[in-house]
Design a protein around this motif. Structure first.
Motif, PDB file in Angstrom:
ATOM      1  N   ILE A  12      37.384  40.668  43.771  1.00 30.39           N
ATOM      2  CA  ILE A  12      36.865  40.581  42.398  1.00 30.39           C
ATOM      3  C   ILE A  12      37.634  39.565  41.544  1.00 30.39           C
ATOM      4  CG2 ILE A  12      35.979  42.954  42.311  1.00 30.39           C
ATOM      5  CD1 ILE A  12      38.526  43.692  40.685  1.00 30.39           C
ATOM      6  N   LYS A  66      47.121  35.113  37.162  1.00 22.42           N
ATOM      7  CA  LYS A  66      46.813  35.313  38.576  1.00 22.42           C
ATOM      8  C   LYS A  66      45.901  36.507  38.792  1.00 22.42           C
ATOM      9  CE  LYS A  66      49.318  36.851  42.611  1.00 22.42           C
ATOM     10  NZ  LYS A  66      48.745  38.172  42.452  1.00 22.42           N
ATOM     11  N   GLY A  67      44.844  36.303  39.557  1.00 16.41           N
ATOM     12  CA  GLY A  67      43.988  37.413  39.967  1.00 16.41           C
ATOM     13  C   GLY A  67      44.629  38.139  41.143  1.00 16.41           C
ATOM     14  N   PRO A  68      44.019  39.248  41.563  1.00 14.09           N
ATOM     15  CA  PRO A  68      44.598  39.997  42.682  1.00 14.09           C
ATOM     16  C   PRO A  68      44.462  39.237  43.999  1.00 14.09           C
ATOM     17  CG  PRO A  68      42.468  40.894  42.073  1.00 14.09           C
ATOM     18  CD  PRO A  68      42.790  39.857  41.054  1.00 14.09           C
ATOM     19  N   ALA A  70      44.687  39.620  48.248  1.00 12.02           N
ATOM     20  CA  ALA A  70      44.752  40.549  49.377  1.00 12.02           C
ATOM     21  C   ALA A  70      45.683  39.950  50.424  1.00 12.02           C
ATOM     22  CB  ALA A  70      43.361  40.757  49.953  1.00 12.02           C
ATOM     23  N   ASN A  81      52.881  38.515  46.267  1.00 13.29           N
ATOM     24  CA  ASN A  81      53.486  38.859  44.977  1.00 13.29           C
ATOM     25  C   ASN A  81      55.003  38.937  45.098  1.00 13.29           C
ATOM     26  OD1 ASN A  81      50.958  39.055  43.749  1.00 13.29           O
ATOM     27  ND2 ASN A  81      50.687  41.062  44.672  1.00 13.29           N
ATOM     28  N   VAL A 258      47.351  44.751  37.378  1.00 14.74           N
ATOM     29  CA  VAL A 258      48.049  45.616  38.307  1.00 14.74           C
ATOM     30  C   VAL A 258      47.144  45.995  39.483  1.00 14.74           C
ATOM     31  CG1 VAL A 258      49.158  47.874  38.457  1.00 14.74           C
ATOM     32  CG2 VAL A 258      49.481  46.469  36.425  1.00 14.74           C
ATOM     33  N   ALA A 262      39.850  44.930  45.072  1.00 14.53           N
ATOM     34  CA  ALA A 262      38.674  45.826  45.073  1.00 14.53           C
ATOM     35  C   ALA A 262      37.551  45.324  45.983  1.00 14.53           C
ATOM     36  CB  ALA A 262      38.170  46.029  43.639  1.00 14.53           C
ATOM     37  N   ASP A 264      35.570  46.739  47.824  1.00 11.03           N
ATOM     38  CA  ASP A 264      34.345  47.569  47.826  1.00 11.03           C
ATOM     39  C   ASP A 264      33.320  47.122  46.790  1.00 11.03           C
ATOM     40  OD1 ASP A 264      36.385  48.396  46.047  1.00 11.03           O
ATOM     41  OD2 ASP A 264      35.588  50.429  45.886  1.00 11.03           O
ATOM     42  N   ALA A 271      32.897  44.556  38.493  1.00  8.21           N
ATOM     43  CA  ALA A 271      34.333  44.692  38.207  1.00  8.21           C
ATOM     44  C   ALA A 271      34.612  44.762  36.707  1.00  8.21           C
ATOM     45  CB  ALA A 271      35.086  43.510  38.814  1.00  8.21           C
ATOM     46  N   ASP A 313      33.479  51.911  36.278  1.00  2.68           N
ATOM     47  CA  ASP A 313      34.755  52.624  36.390  1.00  2.68           C
ATOM     48  C   ASP A 313      35.148  53.280  35.072  1.00  2.68           C
ATOM     49  OD1 ASP A 313      35.016  49.761  35.691  1.00  2.68           O
ATOM     50  OD2 ASP A 313      37.105  50.300  35.343  1.00  2.68           O
TER      51      ASP A 313
HETATM   52  P1  NAD Z   1      42.355  48.149  44.501  1.00  2.00           P
HETATM   53  O1  NAD Z   1      43.059  48.206  43.186  1.00  2.00           O
HETATM   54  O2  NAD Z   1      41.802  46.855  44.923  1.00  2.00           O
HETATM   55  O3  NAD Z   1      41.143  49.202  44.483  1.00  2.00           O
HETATM   56  C1  NAD Z   1      41.311  50.605  44.314  1.00  2.00           C
HETATM   57  C2  NAD Z   1      40.019  51.198  43.708  1.00  2.00           C
HETATM   58  O4  NAD Z   1      39.950  50.815  42.331  1.00  2.00           O
HETATM   59  C3  NAD Z   1      38.743  50.665  44.353  1.00  2.00           C
HETATM   60  O5  NAD Z   1      37.788  51.704  44.389  1.00  2.00           O
HETATM   61  C4  NAD Z   1      38.267  49.585  43.418  1.00  2.00           C
HETATM   62  O6  NAD Z   1      36.873  49.388  43.416  1.00  2.00           O
HETATM   63  C5  NAD Z   1      38.770  50.087  42.069  1.00  2.00           C
HETATM   64  N1  NAD Z   1      39.117  48.979  41.156  1.00  2.00           N
HETATM   65  C6  NAD Z   1      40.242  48.215  41.191  1.00  2.00           C
HETATM   66  N2  NAD Z   1      40.201  47.291  40.231  1.00  2.00           N
HETATM   67  C7  NAD Z   1      39.043  47.454  39.573  1.00  2.00           C
HETATM   68  C8  NAD Z   1      38.424  46.787  38.480  1.00  2.00           C
HETATM   69  N3  NAD Z   1      39.000  45.751  37.855  1.00  2.00           N
HETATM   70  N4  NAD Z   1      37.206  47.211  38.078  1.00  2.00           N
HETATM   71  C9  NAD Z   1      36.604  48.247  38.673  1.00  2.00           C
HETATM   72  N5  NAD Z   1      37.140  48.938  39.706  1.00  2.00           N
HETATM   73  C10 NAD Z   1      38.345  48.531  40.159  1.00  2.00           C
HETATM   74  O7  NAD Z   1      43.389  48.712  45.589  1.00  2.00           O
HETATM   75  P2  NAD Z   1      43.312  48.681  47.180  1.00  2.00           P
HETATM   76  O8  NAD Z   1      41.909  48.991  47.630  1.00  2.00           O
HETATM   77  O9  NAD Z   1      44.433  49.532  47.623  1.00  2.00           O
HETATM   78  O10 NAD Z   1      43.670  47.186  47.589  1.00  2.00           O
HETATM   79  C11 NAD Z   1      42.708  46.204  47.942  1.00  2.00           C
HETATM   80  C12 NAD Z   1      43.431  44.879  48.237  1.00  2.00           C
HETATM   81  O11 NAD Z   1      44.092  44.412  47.064  1.00  2.00           O
HETATM   82  C13 NAD Z   1      44.500  44.971  49.326  1.00  2.00           C
HETATM   83  O12 NAD Z   1      44.367  43.855  50.167  1.00  2.00           O
HETATM   84  C14 NAD Z   1      45.813  44.889  48.573  1.00  2.00           C
HETATM   85  O13 NAD Z   1      46.824  44.245  49.328  1.00  2.00           O
HETATM   86  C15 NAD Z   1      45.445  44.045  47.383  1.00  2.00           C
HETATM   87  N6  NAD Z   1      46.287  44.287  46.171  1.00  2.00           N
HETATM   88  C16 NAD Z   1      46.684  43.196  45.491  1.00  2.00           C
HETATM   89  C17 NAD Z   1      47.413  43.355  44.311  1.00  2.00           C
HETATM   90  C18 NAD Z   1      47.835  42.114  43.554  1.00  2.00           C
HETATM   91  O14 NAD Z   1      47.557  41.004  43.967  1.00  2.00           O
HETATM   92  N7  NAD Z   1      48.520  42.258  42.424  1.00  2.00           N
HETATM   93  C19 NAD Z   1      47.725  44.629  43.838  1.00  2.00           C
HETATM   94  C20 NAD Z   1      47.285  45.749  44.563  1.00  2.00           C
HETATM   95  C21 NAD Z   1      46.545  45.567  45.747  1.00  2.00           C
END
Ligand code: NAD
Length: 335
Positions: A12, A66-68, A70, A81, A258, A262, A264, A271, A313
């Motif tokens: 996302i 920075k966005g998230p 994986a 990170n 944080v 996501a 899924d 998002a 969400d």
């Molecule tokens: P996640 O935060 O991506 O998702 C957890 C749940 O929260 C999911 O159901 C998702 O749909 C929901 N969610 C998260 N952010 C959302 C948003 N902005 N809007 C709506 N729903 C949201 O955690 P995860 O599934 O454990 O991790 C997925 C990937 O992300 C992994 O590859 C992990 O390494 C990475 N990750 C990156 C960071 C970062 O770059 N800072 C932090 C945490 C996880």
């Protein structure tokens, strides 16, 4: 005109950072984004997780949004990170935790900031098996590391007109390591006679934050306790999707949400962009543009209070595009 590195990231990431870019433009924030990317998708194309151009861009601009990202699953991949934190000595991990009106949460009047030491403690990753049945992990606390995170917390308190800093520790048990951390905080506190220092043992802190979080303004903690308390604090105001984060060193600052990528909901326009947008608000304040920061924050709050354009969400059914447009409309209305 600010020049800022933008790393959209995975999943996302492009949607939520894209939303943020549009909203900041609507608010009139003067920025030239330098877009570079890192992460799993880049890795699949190039075989490199963080291309050199990302480092070069961060080093040139000194500031990044920075966005998230994986981290590919499998051995041999260090979290990007953690790599960035180490490489640029981003020793302050700052999490602003505040109620957003209109968002359901268990508490009201939460308005606290956690300063987590980001480079040492138990997270230095030095572990060994002493024998087959004994694992040992080293915890390192230094005077330099503790002094600078304490100073960051007190400086922030002064700048933001706060009156209290709480230092979190377990010095009753870890007399040397946490004892040194606490001594350093006390020493720094002497330079800030108008800020009241309290010392709270970490287990008590967990209870106090759940019982009465509004008693805290600024919290300073070693790495592990700060990590745990940061997520606990996010839970107080409605979850990780609503809380921004920043990693700040002496030269470089990287602002990032944080939450993760996501997978899924990626690419489905579902998002919630608020966490990244709040990172951008923090970033604008950091750059001294308080007016734009306030404008965007007010627009977020008003959209939340209206409750008509919340993403799934948050209990609504708006798309990322719709909430983005609603915030832009609010900004134009307020301006
Ligand atoms: P996640 O935060 O991506 O998702 C957890 C749940 O929260 C999911 O159901 C998702 O749909 C929901 N969610 C998260 N952010 C959302 C948003 N902005 N809007 C709506 N729903 C949201 O955690 P995860 O599934 O454990 O991790 C997925 C990937 O992300 C992994 O590859 C992990 O390494 C990475 N990750 C990156 C960071 C970062 O770059 N800072 C932090 C945490 C996880």
């Amino acid at each position: 005109m600010h020049k800022i590195t933008l790393i959209p990231g995975d999943g996302i990431g492009p949607e939520v950072t894209g939303s943020t870019v549009k909203i900041l433009e609507a608010a009139g924030f003067k920025v030239e984004w330098e877009v570079v990317n890192a992460g799993s998708e880049v890795f699949e194309k190039t075989g490199v997780l963080v291309p050199d151009e990302v480092f070069q861009s961060i080093e040139r601009n000194k500031i990044a949004l920075k966005g998230p990202i994986a981290t590919p699953i499998g051995k041999g991949f260090r979290s990007i990170n953690v790599q960035l934190r180490k490489k640029y000595d981003l020793y302050s991990n700052i999490r602003e935790v505040k109620n957003i009106p209109g968002v359901k949460s268990k508490y009201e009047n939460v308005d606290l900031v956690i300063f987590r030491e980001n480079t040492e403690g138990l997270y230095i990753g030095i572990e060994e098996m002493q024998d087959e049945d004994t694992a040992v992990a080293k915890k390192v606390v230094t005077r330099k590391g503790s002094m600078r995170i304490a100073k960051s917390a007190f400086e922030y308190a002064v700048q933001q007109g706060k009156t209290k800093v709480a230092a979190v520790h377990k010095a009753n048990i870890l007399k040397l390591a946490d004892g040194l951390f606490l001594d350093c905080v006390r020493e720094v506190a002497k330079d800030y006679p108008n800020i009241e220092l309290s010392e709270v043992i970490v287990d008590n802190m967990c209870m106090q934050m759940v019982m009465n979080p509004s008693q805290f303004e600024v919290i300073v903690a070693p790495n592990l306790y700060g990590d745990l308390l940061s997520d606990l604090a996010a839970g107080l105001v409605g979850g990780l999707g609503l809380v921004p984060g920043a990693n700040i060193g002496n030269d470089i600052a990287i602002f990032e949400a944080v939450h993760g990528s996501a997978p899924d909901i990626a690419g489905k326009d579902l998002a919630n962009p608020i966490a990244v947008l709040l990172c951008a608000v923090h970033m604008m304040k950091f750059l001294g543009d308080f007016d734009r920061a306030e404008l965007v924050f007010r627009a977020i709050i008003e959209v939340m209070e209206d409750g008509k354009h919340l993403t799934r969400d948050m209990g609504g059914n708006a798309t990322t595009t719709e909430i983005t447009q609603a915030i832009i409309d609010k900004i134009n209305h307020i301006k």
